[in-house]
Design a protein around this motif. Structure first.
Motif, PDB file in Angstrom:
ATOM      1  N   PRO A 153       0.832  -1.203   0.000  1.00 49.46           N
ATOM      2  CA  PRO A 153       0.000   0.000   0.000  1.00 49.46           C
ATOM      3  C   PRO A 153       0.871   1.258   0.000  1.00 49.46           C
ATOM      4  CG  PRO A 153      -0.612  -1.475   1.799  1.00 49.46           C
ATOM      5  CD  PRO A 153       0.634  -2.011   1.187  1.00 49.46           C
ATOM      6  N   MET A 154       0.463   2.237  -0.745  1.00 49.40           N
ATOM      7  CA  MET A 154       1.199   3.507  -0.798  1.00 49.40           C
ATOM      8  C   MET A 154       0.600   4.445   0.239  1.00 49.40           C
ATOM      9  SD  MET A 154       1.890   3.891  -4.861  1.00 49.40           S
ATOM     10  CE  MET A 154       3.019   5.250  -4.667  1.00 49.40           C
ATOM     11  N   ASP A 155       1.045   4.245   1.488  1.00 47.06           N
ATOM     12  CA  ASP A 155       0.568   5.070   2.585  1.00 47.06           C
ATOM     13  C   ASP A 155       1.761   5.667   3.320  1.00 47.06           C
ATOM     14  OD1 ASP A 155       1.597   2.892   3.912  1.00 47.06           O
ATOM     15  OD2 ASP A 155      -0.291   2.253   4.800  1.00 47.06           O
ATOM     16  N   ALA A 156       1.527   6.179   4.500  1.00 44.75           N
ATOM     17  CA  ALA A 156       2.596   6.829   5.258  1.00 44.75           C
ATOM     18  C   ALA A 156       3.706   5.854   5.659  1.00 44.75           C
ATOM     19  CB  ALA A 156       2.004   7.487   6.509  1.00 44.75           C
ATOM     20  N   ASP A 157       3.424   4.555   5.660  1.00 49.48           N
ATOM     21  CA  ASP A 157       4.418   3.553   6.046  1.00 49.48           C
ATOM     22  C   ASP A 157       5.109   2.920   4.838  1.00 49.48           C
ATOM     23  OD1 ASP A 157       3.873   3.856   8.788  1.00 49.48           O
ATOM     24  OD2 ASP A 157       2.154   2.512   8.638  1.00 49.48           O
ATOM     25  N   LEU A 158       4.994   3.531   3.676  1.00 45.30           N
ATOM     26  CA  LEU A 158       5.529   2.953   2.442  1.00 45.30           C
ATOM     27  C   LEU A 158       7.015   2.627   2.540  1.00 45.30           C
ATOM     28  CD1 LEU A 158       5.183   2.183  -0.575  1.00 45.30           C
ATOM     29  CD2 LEU A 158       5.811   4.549  -1.102  1.00 45.30           C
ATOM     30  N   MET A 159       7.825   3.557   2.995  1.00 41.26           N
ATOM     31  CA  MET A 159       9.274   3.327   3.014  1.00 41.26           C
ATOM     32  C   MET A 159       9.651   2.164   3.944  1.00 41.26           C
ATOM     33  SD  MET A 159      10.228   5.241   0.698  1.00 41.26           S
ATOM     34  CE  MET A 159      11.908   4.737   0.794  1.00 41.26           C
ATOM     35  N   GLY A 160       8.991   2.068   5.077  1.00 44.55           N
ATOM     36  CA  GLY A 160       9.260   0.949   5.980  1.00 44.55           C
ATOM     37  C   GLY A 160       8.877  -0.377   5.361  1.00 44.55           C
ATOM     38  N   ARG A 161       7.768  -0.392   4.630  1.00 43.84           N
ATOM     39  CA  ARG A 161       7.326  -1.621   3.974  1.00 43.84           C
ATOM     40  C   ARG A 161       8.296  -2.028   2.863  1.00 43.84           C
ATOM     41  NH1 ARG A 161       1.678  -2.169   5.470  1.00 43.84           N
ATOM     42  NH2 ARG A 161       0.852  -0.152   6.080  1.00 43.84           N
ATOM     43  N   VAL A 162       8.788  -1.045   2.119  1.00 42.54           N
ATOM     44  CA  VAL A 162       9.744  -1.331   1.041  1.00 42.54           C
ATOM     45  C   VAL A 162      11.035  -1.898   1.622  1.00 42.54           C
ATOM     46  CG1 VAL A 162      11.179  -0.278  -0.760  1.00 42.54           C
ATOM     47  CG2 VAL A 162       8.751   0.311  -0.596  1.00 42.54           C
ATOM     48  N   GLU A 163      11.511  -1.308   2.707  1.00 45.69           N
ATOM     49  CA  GLU A 163      12.724  -1.827   3.352  1.00 45.69           C
ATOM     50  C   GLU A 163      12.512  -3.252   3.863  1.00 45.69           C
ATOM     51  OE1 GLU A 163      14.624   0.558   6.307  1.00 45.69           O
ATOM     52  OE2 GLU A 163      14.499   2.359   5.075  1.00 45.69           O
ATOM     53  N   ALA A 164      11.361  -3.516   4.465  1.00 44.59           N
ATOM     54  CA  ALA A 164      11.072  -4.859   4.967  1.00 44.59           C
ATOM     55  C   ALA A 164      11.012  -5.856   3.817  1.00 44.59           C
ATOM     56  CB  ALA A 164       9.757  -4.853   5.740  1.00 44.59           C
ATOM     57  N   LEU A 165      10.397  -5.452   2.712  1.00 44.57           N
ATOM     58  CA  LEU A 165      10.329  -6.327   1.543  1.00 44.57           C
ATOM     59  C   LEU A 165      11.728  -6.594   0.990  1.00 44.57           C
ATOM     60  CD1 LEU A 165       8.634  -7.890  -0.507  1.00 44.57           C
ATOM     61  CD2 LEU A 165       8.474  -5.770  -1.842  1.00 44.57           C
ATOM     62  N   ASN A 166      12.569  -5.587   0.970  1.00 41.67           N
ATOM     63  CA  ASN A 166      13.945  -5.743   0.499  1.00 41.67           C
ATOM     64  C   ASN A 166      14.705  -6.730   1.394  1.00 41.67           C
ATOM     65  OD1 ASN A 166      16.402  -5.480  -0.748  1.00 41.67           O
ATOM     66  ND2 ASN A 166      16.750  -3.377  -0.108  1.00 41.67           N
ATOM     67  N   ARG A 167      14.557  -6.589   2.722  1.00 37.98           N
ATOM     68  CA  ARG A 167      15.225  -7.531   3.634  1.00 37.98           C
ATOM     69  C   ARG A 167      14.704  -8.948   3.418  1.00 37.98           C
ATOM     70  NH1 ARG A 167      14.330  -3.378   7.116  1.00 37.98           N
ATOM     71  NH2 ARG A 167      12.675  -4.513   8.214  1.00 37.98           N
ATOM     72  N   PHE A 168      13.384  -9.084   3.244  1.00 37.80           N
ATOM     73  CA  PHE A 168      12.784 -10.397   3.000  1.00 37.80           C
ATOM     74  C   PHE A 168      13.324 -11.008   1.711  1.00 37.80           C
ATOM     75  CE2 PHE A 168       9.405 -12.756   0.764  1.00 37.80           C
ATOM     76  CZ  PHE A 168       9.312 -13.850   1.607  1.00 37.80           C
ATOM     77  N   TRP A 169      13.356 -10.218   0.643  1.00 34.17           N
ATOM     78  CA  TRP A 169      13.807 -10.742  -0.645  1.00 34.17           C
ATOM     79  C   TRP A 169      15.266 -11.176  -0.593  1.00 34.17           C
ATOM     80  CZ3 TRP A 169      12.015 -13.149  -4.451  1.00 34.17           C
ATOM     81  CH2 TRP A 169      12.747 -13.311  -5.622  1.00 34.17           C
ATOM     82  N   ARG A 170      16.102 -10.401   0.063  1.00 31.92           N
ATOM     83  CA  ARG A 170      17.512 -10.767   0.187  1.00 31.92           C
ATOM     84  C   ARG A 170      17.654 -12.092   0.933  1.00 31.92           C
ATOM     85  NH1 ARG A 170      21.426  -6.844  -0.911  1.00 31.92           N
ATOM     86  NH2 ARG A 170      22.806  -7.804   0.610  1.00 31.92           N
TER      87      ARG A 170
END
Length: 112
Positions: free
Chosen positions: A6-23
């Motif tokens: 979701p593109m909300d106020a927590d977007l950057m945190g979600r993107v970082e979490a997804l990046n850590r998960f993918w790695r």
């Protein structure tokens, strides 16, 4: 595999979490989590230990001995000790986290 973010106020945190998960899925080491500093992690650990000790009926002095050592806990009168106030604050902070405050840890601090 797909991710919907979701593109909300927590977007950057979600993107970082997804990046850590993918790695991790790819077998690479995850990037460090930037939501907390090492000092905040250390305090969080102490809060949880203090709250756990208090839940198991340990006195504040016993908690101080466990967290900071007997020498430091007995180096000054207990009733007026700054360490006593610190331990009480750690217990209160730990109880606040247990009561739902831990959800704040999942969010990045926003700069105003």
């Amino acid at each position: 595999m797909a991710a919907v973010i979701p593109m909300d106020a927590d977007l950057m945190g979600r993107v970082e979490a997804l990046n850590r998960f993918w790695r991790t899925v790819e077998g690479r080491p995850p990037l460090p989590d930037t939501r907390m500093t090492p000092q905040q992690r250390h305090r969080l650990r102490r809060m949880m230990l203090a709250a756990d000790g208090r839940a198991n009926r340990a006195s504040y002095r016993d908690i101080a001995v466990a967290l900071f050592g007997a020498m430091r806990a007995t180096s000054e009168p207990w009733k007026t000790s700054s360490l006593r106030d610190r331990v009480i604050g750690l217990v209160k902070g730990g109880h606040a986290l247990i009561g739902g405050g831990y959800l704040k840890l999942l969010r990045h601090r926003r700069r105003l």
